[in-house]
Design an enzyme around this catalytic site. Sequence first.
Site, PDB file in Angstrom:
ATOM      1  N   GLY A  77      12.692  -0.773  -0.925  1.00  0.00           N
ATOM      2  CA  GLY A  77      13.387  -0.062  -2.178  1.00  0.00           C
ATOM      3  C   GLY A  77      12.248  -0.779  -3.242  1.00  0.00           C
ATOM      4  O   GLY A  77      11.971  -1.004  -2.764  1.00  0.00           O
ATOM      5  N   ALA A 117       1.128  -4.391  -2.559  1.00  0.00           N
ATOM      6  CA  ALA A 117       0.999  -5.590  -3.639  1.00  0.00           C
ATOM      7  C   ALA A 117       1.804  -6.746  -4.125  1.00  0.00           C
ATOM      8  O   ALA A 117       1.186  -7.314  -4.658  1.00  0.00           O
ATOM      9  CB  ALA A 117       1.032  -4.703  -4.840  1.00  0.00           C
ATOM     10  N   TYR A 147      11.079  -9.840  -0.223  1.00  0.00           N
ATOM     11  CA  TYR A 147       9.762  -9.531  -0.155  1.00  0.00           C
ATOM     12  C   TYR A 147       8.573  -9.141   0.203  1.00  0.00           C
ATOM     13  O   TYR A 147       7.782  -9.053   1.125  1.00  0.00           O
ATOM     14  CB  TYR A 147      10.302  -7.556  -0.790  1.00  0.00           C
ATOM     15  CG  TYR A 147      10.076  -6.503  -0.788  1.00  0.00           C
ATOM     16  CD1 TYR A 147      10.215  -5.926   0.940  1.00  0.00           C
ATOM     17  CD2 TYR A 147       8.017  -6.125  -1.034  1.00  0.00           C
ATOM     18  CE1 TYR A 147       8.648  -4.605   0.841  1.00  0.00           C
ATOM     19  CE2 TYR A 147       7.882  -5.639  -0.645  1.00  0.00           C
ATOM     20  CZ  TYR A 147       8.051  -4.300   0.118  1.00  0.00           C
ATOM     21  OH  TYR A 147       7.150  -2.918   0.075  1.00  0.00           O
ATOM     22  N   LYS A 151       6.250  -9.323   3.878  1.00  0.00           N
ATOM     23  CA  LYS A 151       4.949  -9.028   3.800  1.00  0.00           C
ATOM     24  C   LYS A 151       3.775 -10.195   4.209  1.00  0.00           C
ATOM     25  O   LYS A 151       2.879  -9.455   4.777  1.00  0.00           O
ATOM     26  CB  LYS A 151       4.379  -8.381   2.925  1.00  0.00           C
ATOM     27  CG  LYS A 151       5.559  -7.190   2.362  1.00  0.00           C
ATOM     28  CD  LYS A 151       5.283  -5.774   3.695  1.00  0.00           C
ATOM     29  CE  LYS A 151       5.669  -4.570   3.239  1.00  0.00           C
ATOM     30  NZ  LYS A 151       6.104  -3.587   4.445  1.00  0.00           N
ATOM     31  N   ASN A 176       2.341   0.631  -5.457  1.00  0.00           N
ATOM     32  CA  ASN A 176       3.024   2.301  -6.243  1.00  0.00           C
ATOM     33  C   ASN A 176       3.237   3.314  -5.524  1.00  0.00           C
ATOM     34  O   ASN A 176       2.333   3.957  -6.129  1.00  0.00           O
ATOM     35  CB  ASN A 176       3.496   1.918  -7.395  1.00  0.00           C
ATOM     36  CG  ASN A 176       4.285   0.321  -7.942  1.00  0.00           C
ATOM     37  OD1 ASN A 176       5.327   0.321  -7.266  1.00  0.00           O
ATOM     38  ND2 ASN A 176       4.104   0.077  -8.322  1.00  0.00           N
ATOM     39  N   GLN A 218       5.545  -3.098 -19.863  1.00  0.00           N
ATOM     40  CA  GLN A 218       5.121  -3.841 -18.831  1.00  0.00           C
ATOM     41  C   GLN A 218       4.253  -2.915 -17.686  1.00  0.00           C
ATOM     42  O   GLN A 218       5.033  -1.502 -17.999  1.00  0.00           O
ATOM     43  CB  GLN A 218       6.233  -4.327 -17.623  1.00  0.00           C
ATOM     44  CG  GLN A 218       6.757  -2.955 -16.959  1.00  0.00           C
ATOM     45  CD  GLN A 218       7.934  -2.821 -18.045  1.00  0.00           C
ATOM     46  OE1 GLN A 218       7.958  -3.051 -19.430  1.00  0.00           O
ATOM     47  NE2 GLN A 218       9.961  -2.824 -16.988  1.00  0.00           N
ATOM     48  N   ARG A 220       1.873  -1.209 -14.489  1.00  0.00           N
ATOM     49  CA  ARG A 220       1.595  -0.583 -13.369  1.00  0.00           C
ATOM     50  C   ARG A 220       0.674   0.431 -12.845  1.00  0.00           C
ATOM     51  O   ARG A 220       0.579   0.740 -14.340  1.00  0.00           O
ATOM     52  CB  ARG A 220       3.103  -0.344 -12.595  1.00  0.00           C
ATOM     53  CG  ARG A 220       3.963  -0.915 -13.117  1.00  0.00           C
ATOM     54  CD  ARG A 220       3.818  -2.623 -11.387  1.00  0.00           C
ATOM     55  NE  ARG A 220       5.340  -2.909 -11.603  1.00  0.00           N
ATOM     56  CZ  ARG A 220       5.691  -3.808 -12.476  1.00  0.00           C
ATOM     57  NH1 ARG A 220       4.519  -4.315 -13.466  1.00  0.00           N
ATOM     58  NH2 ARG A 220       6.745  -4.815 -12.549  1.00  0.00           N
ATOM     59  N   ARG A 284       0.557  -5.098 -13.821  1.00  0.00           N
ATOM     60  CA  ARG A 284      -0.561  -4.978 -11.947  1.00  0.00           C
ATOM     61  C   ARG A 284      -0.894  -3.727 -12.075  1.00  0.00           C
ATOM     62  O   ARG A 284      -0.124  -2.735 -12.106  1.00  0.00           O
ATOM     63  CB  ARG A 284       1.224  -5.333 -11.326  1.00  0.00           C
ATOM     64  CG  ARG A 284       0.799  -5.266 -10.017  1.00  0.00           C
ATOM     65  CD  ARG A 284       1.768  -4.549  -8.543  1.00  0.00           C
ATOM     66  NE  ARG A 284       1.826  -6.249  -8.486  1.00  0.00           N
ATOM     67  CZ  ARG A 284       3.338  -6.328  -8.167  1.00  0.00           C
ATOM     68  NH1 ARG A 284       4.197  -5.207  -6.944  1.00  0.00           N
ATOM     69  NH2 ARG A 284       3.684  -7.671  -7.086  1.00  0.00           N
TER      70      ARG A 284
HETATM   71  P1  NAD Z   1      10.661   3.908   3.229  1.00  0.00           P
HETATM   72  O1  NAD Z   1      12.229   3.003   2.931  1.00  0.00           O
HETATM   73  O2  NAD Z   1      11.338   5.124   2.448  1.00  0.00           O
HETATM   74  O3  NAD Z   1      10.382   3.971   4.703  1.00  0.00           O
HETATM   75  C1  NAD Z   1      10.577   3.130   5.764  1.00  0.00           C
HETATM   76  C2  NAD Z   1      11.734   3.871   6.684  1.00  0.00           C
HETATM   77  O4  NAD Z   1      11.755   2.259   7.310  1.00  0.00           O
HETATM   78  C3  NAD Z   1      12.653   4.127   6.382  1.00  0.00           C
HETATM   79  O5  NAD Z   1      13.082   5.109   6.543  1.00  0.00           O
HETATM   80  C4  NAD Z   1      14.387   2.928   7.095  1.00  0.00           C
HETATM   81  O6  NAD Z   1      14.986   3.855   7.638  1.00  0.00           O
HETATM   82  C5  NAD Z   1      12.926   2.596   8.221  1.00  0.00           C
HETATM   83  N1  NAD Z   1      13.260   0.892   8.490  1.00  0.00           N
HETATM   84  C6  NAD Z   1      14.324   0.388   8.018  1.00  0.00           C
HETATM   85  N2  NAD Z   1      14.181  -0.326   8.939  1.00  0.00           N
HETATM   86  C7  NAD Z   1      14.158  -0.169  10.335  1.00  0.00           C
HETATM   87  C8  NAD Z   1      14.081  -1.166  11.624  1.00  0.00           C
HETATM   88  N3  NAD Z   1      14.973  -1.915  11.508  1.00  0.00           N
HETATM   89  N4  NAD Z   1      13.865   0.285  13.015  1.00  0.00           N
HETATM   90  C9  NAD Z   1      13.214   1.795  12.872  1.00  0.00           C
HETATM   91  N5  NAD Z   1      13.401   1.919  11.414  1.00  0.00           N
HETATM   92  C10 NAD Z   1      13.312   1.489  10.323  1.00  0.00           C
HETATM   93  O7  NAD Z   1       9.950   3.558   2.565  1.00  0.00           O
HETATM   94  P2  NAD Z   1       8.521   3.853   2.418  1.00  0.00           P
HETATM   95  O8  NAD Z   1       7.900   4.161   0.740  1.00  0.00           O
HETATM   96  O9  NAD Z   1       8.080   4.780   2.812  1.00  0.00           O
HETATM   97  O10 NAD Z   1       7.430   3.035   2.471  1.00  0.00           O
HETATM   98  C11 NAD Z   1       6.500   2.648   3.915  1.00  0.00           C
HETATM   99  C12 NAD Z   1       5.606   1.292   4.218  1.00  0.00           C
HETATM  100  O11 NAD Z   1       5.095   0.564   2.588  1.00  0.00           O
HETATM  101  C13 NAD Z   1       7.085  -0.421   3.707  1.00  0.00           C
HETATM  102  O12 NAD Z   1       6.721  -0.669   5.045  1.00  0.00           O
HETATM  103  C14 NAD Z   1       6.587  -0.477   2.184  1.00  0.00           C
HETATM  104  O13 NAD Z   1       7.547  -2.112   2.267  1.00  0.00           O
HETATM  105  C15 NAD Z   1       5.384  -0.014   2.511  1.00  0.00           C
HETATM  106  N6  NAD Z   1       5.309   0.185   0.734  1.00  0.00           N
HETATM  107  C16 NAD Z   1       5.574   1.138   0.197  1.00  0.00           C
HETATM  108  C17 NAD Z   1       5.360   1.609  -0.939  1.00  0.00           C
HETATM  109  C18 NAD Z   1       5.874   1.880  -1.622  1.00  0.00           C
HETATM  110  O14 NAD Z   1       5.505   2.445  -3.220  1.00  0.00           O
HETATM  111  N7  NAD Z   1       6.329   3.599  -1.057  1.00  0.00           N
HETATM  112  C19 NAD Z   1       4.281   0.038  -1.653  1.00  0.00           C
HETATM  113  C20 NAD Z   1       4.447  -0.980  -0.873  1.00  0.00           C
HETATM  114  C21 NAD Z   1       4.450  -0.880   0.213  1.00  0.00           C
END
Ligand code: NAD
Length: 333
Positions: A77, A117, A147, A151, A176, A218, A220, A284
């Site tokens: 999140g 990031a 987190y 990663k 983001n 800040q 971003r 950032r």
């Molecule tokens: P999101 O939380 O909307 O989606 C992630 C999904 O993974 C969720 O629907 C969740 O239910 C599912 N999930 C969690 N645990 C699980 C499990 N054990 N088994 C199966 N599914 C599971 O997040 P997002 O924004 O769509 O992000 C997608 C990816 O991109 C993630 O890995 C996140 O870390 C990465 N990311 C996102 C952002 C951003 O700004 N949104 C930035 C950097 C990295």
Amino acid sequence: MKKIVVAGAGGFIGGHLVKELVKKGNRVRAVDLKPLNEWYQVSDEADNLMLDLRLRENCYRAVNGYNEVFNLAADMGGMGFIENNKAACMISVLINTHLLLASKDCGIDRFFYASSACVYNGDKQTDPHNPGLKESDAYPALAEDGYGWEKLFSERMCRHFREDFGLTTRVARFHNVYGPYGTFDGGREKAPAAISRKVIEAGITGKKEIVIWGDGLQTRSFMYIDDCIKGIQDIMYSNIEEPLNLGSSEMVSINQLVDIVEDIAGYKLNRIYDLKAPKGVRGRNSENTLIKKYLGWEPSIPLRKGMKKTYDWISEQVVDETRRKKGTNRFNK
Ligand code: NAD
């Protein structure tokens, strides 16, 4: 036609990716932990499965018989979530580890990992005038606690599965991402959605103030979802083996982001700065020399344009919810 697994398909980015891959004629298996009625988008043409991908056997079940895997599943999140749920964030290491093992054993051709990031060294993000984080700035490692370390570790795991087992892996470091069909309330939302929601709610309730996390100075950068979906595919099908930034280089302060949202809304609010709230690093930005060199492209949808679409979608959700729960909703209970 390829057979592609999208892990985390019920989430924000995963939902958009499934839609795009289905539209291109691929056979897609969409997997998420959440029940289907909680997914942001459901593509009826996909094989939609509810599985906990922390479990090894579920990862084998998910990928067996398919050609490619996009891993977007993570317990994550915005800053409010990751600063207070470090252990939960780190447990996502099980998802990527078991998906990699299953992909190796089931003969997957290509594997994509969504990094962040948040892997970057915190000491390089202390100035709001951040010149942009180069891919090499992840080392020496001082990632975002919890987190970010998960990663960084999972990125390395992709690298070693490629080097030791010959599994083709690709890694993008997202900066983001924002857009419609994503989290906008509940505690996991990120700044663009949170600020939009607060401004919309103020408009409905007649409140004259907005609470901003930190001092608003800040900085971003924010990437619109369409750029993200293009970048994911371009990186997946490239020959770039090292992690690559996937982010906008249009850096703004949080105050400037609020300016944009107020401009879209057509009204201004008094800003109250909550200096005790989680605020993350000071500055950032994404440095895009490498992505431009390798792909001849970088995310470029202007923030103002993407925020208008995001604001309009969140506005519909908030207004719908207000109507649905009339009498007991959060504005007039
Ligand atoms: P999101 O939380 O909307 O989606 C992630 C999904 O993974 C969720 O629907 C969740 O239910 C599912 N999930 C969690 N645990 C699980 C499990 N054990 N088994 C199966 N599914 C599971 O997040 P997002 O924004 O769509 O992000 C997608 C990816 O991109 C993630 O890995 C996140 O870390 C990465 N990311 C996102 C952002 C951003 O700004 N949104 C930035 C950097 C990295």
